[in-house]
Enzyme design. Sequence first.
Site, PDB file in Angstrom:
ATOM      1  N   GLY A 114       0.816  -1.393   0.219  1.00 51.19           N
ATOM      2  CA  GLY A 114      -0.174   0.037   0.053  1.00 51.19           C
ATOM      3  C   GLY A 114       1.048   1.135  -0.158  1.00 51.19           C
ATOM      4  N   ALA A 115       0.231   2.680  -0.064  1.00 52.97           N
ATOM      5  CA  ALA A 115       0.932   3.707   0.265  1.00 52.97           C
ATOM      6  C   ALA A 115       1.199   3.172  -1.209  1.00 52.97           C
ATOM      7  CB  ALA A 115       1.387   4.118   0.988  1.00 52.97           C
ATOM      8  N   HIS A 154       3.934   1.500  -8.283  1.00 58.03           N
ATOM      9  CA  HIS A 154       3.371   0.814  -7.829  1.00 58.03           C
ATOM     10  C   HIS A 154       2.468   0.489  -8.947  1.00 58.03           C
ATOM     11  CE1 HIS A 154       3.946   1.719  -3.357  1.00 58.03           C
ATOM     12  NE2 HIS A 154       4.433  -0.050  -3.325  1.00 58.03           N
ATOM     13  N   GLN A 205       7.335  -9.243   7.565  1.00 57.68           N
ATOM     14  CA  GLN A 205       8.555  -8.949   7.068  1.00 57.68           C
ATOM     15  C   GLN A 205       9.737  -7.949   7.770  1.00 57.68           C
ATOM     16  OE1 GLN A 205       6.457  -8.176   3.394  1.00 57.68           O
ATOM     17  NE2 GLN A 205       8.044  -7.114   3.194  1.00 57.68           N
ATOM     18  N   SER A 248       9.398   5.415  -3.594  1.00 54.79           N
ATOM     19  CA  SER A 248       9.075   4.459  -2.497  1.00 54.79           C
ATOM     20  C   SER A 248       7.921   5.058  -1.188  1.00 54.79           C
ATOM     21  CB  SER A 248       9.940   4.469  -1.947  1.00 54.79           C
ATOM     22  OG  SER A 248      10.149   3.970  -0.375  1.00 54.79           O
ATOM     23  N   SER A 249       7.256   5.125  -1.094  1.00 54.44           N
ATOM     24  CA  SER A 249       6.768   4.293  -0.426  1.00 54.44           C
ATOM     25  C   SER A 249       6.846   5.190   0.969  1.00 54.44           C
ATOM     26  CB  SER A 249       5.757   3.210   0.319  1.00 54.44           C
ATOM     27  OG  SER A 249       5.030   2.652  -0.676  1.00 54.44           O
TER      28      SER A 249
HETATM   29  P1  AMP Z   1       6.010  -2.160  -1.482  1.00 52.07           P
HETATM   30  O1  AMP Z   1       4.548  -2.106  -1.493  1.00 52.07           O
HETATM   31  O2  AMP Z   1       7.540  -1.239  -1.368  1.00 52.07           O
HETATM   32  O3  AMP Z   1       6.390  -3.771  -0.886  1.00 52.07           O
HETATM   33  O4  AMP Z   1       5.863  -2.365  -3.390  1.00 52.07           O
HETATM   34  C1  AMP Z   1       5.041  -3.383  -3.738  1.00 52.07           C
HETATM   35  C2  AMP Z   1       5.459  -4.240  -5.002  1.00 52.07           C
HETATM   36  O5  AMP Z   1       6.032  -2.488  -5.888  1.00 52.07           O
HETATM   37  C3  AMP Z   1       7.509  -4.704  -4.911  1.00 52.07           C
HETATM   38  O6  AMP Z   1       7.395  -5.158  -6.284  1.00 52.07           O
HETATM   39  C4  AMP Z   1       8.172  -3.589  -5.054  1.00 52.07           C
HETATM   40  O7  AMP Z   1       9.156  -3.869  -6.394  1.00 52.07           O
HETATM   41  C5  AMP Z   1       7.362  -2.272  -6.347  1.00 52.07           C
HETATM   42  N1  AMP Z   1       8.150  -1.516  -6.773  1.00 52.07           N
HETATM   43  C6  AMP Z   1       7.978  -0.470  -5.132  1.00 52.07           C
HETATM   44  N2  AMP Z   1       8.395   0.869  -5.084  1.00 52.07           N
HETATM   45  C7  AMP Z   1       8.785   1.255  -7.034  1.00 52.07           C
HETATM   46  C8  AMP Z   1       9.437   1.654  -8.033  1.00 52.07           C
HETATM   47  N3  AMP Z   1       9.769   2.677  -7.646  1.00 52.07           N
HETATM   48  N4  AMP Z   1       9.052   1.636  -9.312  1.00 52.07           N
HETATM   49  C9  AMP Z   1       9.044  -0.171  -9.690  1.00 52.07           C
HETATM   50  N5  AMP Z   1       8.871  -0.608  -8.840  1.00 52.07           N
HETATM   51  C10 AMP Z   1       8.991  -0.956  -7.186  1.00 52.07           C
END
Ligand code: AMP
Length: 285
Positions: free
Chosen positions: A31-32, A37, A62, A189-190
Amino acid sequence: MLLFKKTADLQNHLAAERRTGKIIGFAPTMGALHDGHLDLIRRAKTEKCDLVVASIFVNPTQFNDPKDLEKYPRTPEKDIRLLLSAGCDVLFMPDEVGEIYPPGLDLTVKFDFGPLAEVMEGRFRPGHFQGMATVVKRLLDIVGPDQLFMGQKDYQQLSICRNLILQAALPVKLVMVDTRREPDGLAMSSRNVRLSPEMRAAAPVIFQVLKKTSDELADKPVEFLEKQALETLAAAGLKPEYFEIVDGISLQPIGGEAGDSDFVVACVAVWAGEVRLIDNLVLKG
Ligand code: AMP
């Protein structure tokens, strides 16, 4: 877009869709959401998935740091709007941790990723990859997708998921999606919303350092480039945990001259004040 909060309801729906021959694409998230995403959802569409499923679950197992879990941003209403706009078909947002980890589930079973999980993030975030792999395996068992979409942004996570899919012989194709960046190069990034103005101003140096390393790879030894990168990050006010030039498959340090390896990635983690950021760049291959 359909929203499911219960595992059983989601599974009933997906079983019916699967019976009609639909190809299912899946993007797990915490999320966020941001544009990075949404790129996963868009990519699933271009890979001809008939049904794109996203999940939002802030997985407690995690987080090795309880403060990080507590402070993890949560923006469910906005996330729903964004997923809708990107063309997501199904959102799985469990309303209780028990939907993912029901009572009786044996969570003591550990994965063995060998040296892949011992370096970089594995060294600095003990337990993180066990937790991540446990939730990804659970989500893959629940959703049963044909294709799994993950971001290059979390390069080591993606490598470990590839290994997980191999180990468990899961019938799913893993698709890597490019890192989406802000105009100044900072990887989305979130966690970026938690950066102070000073740290937000300093953070683009991470991508600058990765690019400089890429430019100089052919001429300079790996150890020199790693040292130079760490110094530049520190001089910008960031606290680097690691900057490592590694083999793109094994993730082990290559050392010496990069000329000997044909697939090389630089991976970096820094503290920007209270916020931990990671990034990477494929230097060769
Ligand atoms: P997270 O919500 O941070 O756990 O990320 C969920 C998915 O989104 C994971 O596969 C991440 O690698 C991908 N993701 C996060 N940030 C980015 C980004 N800036 N560009 C591409 N994919 C992303």
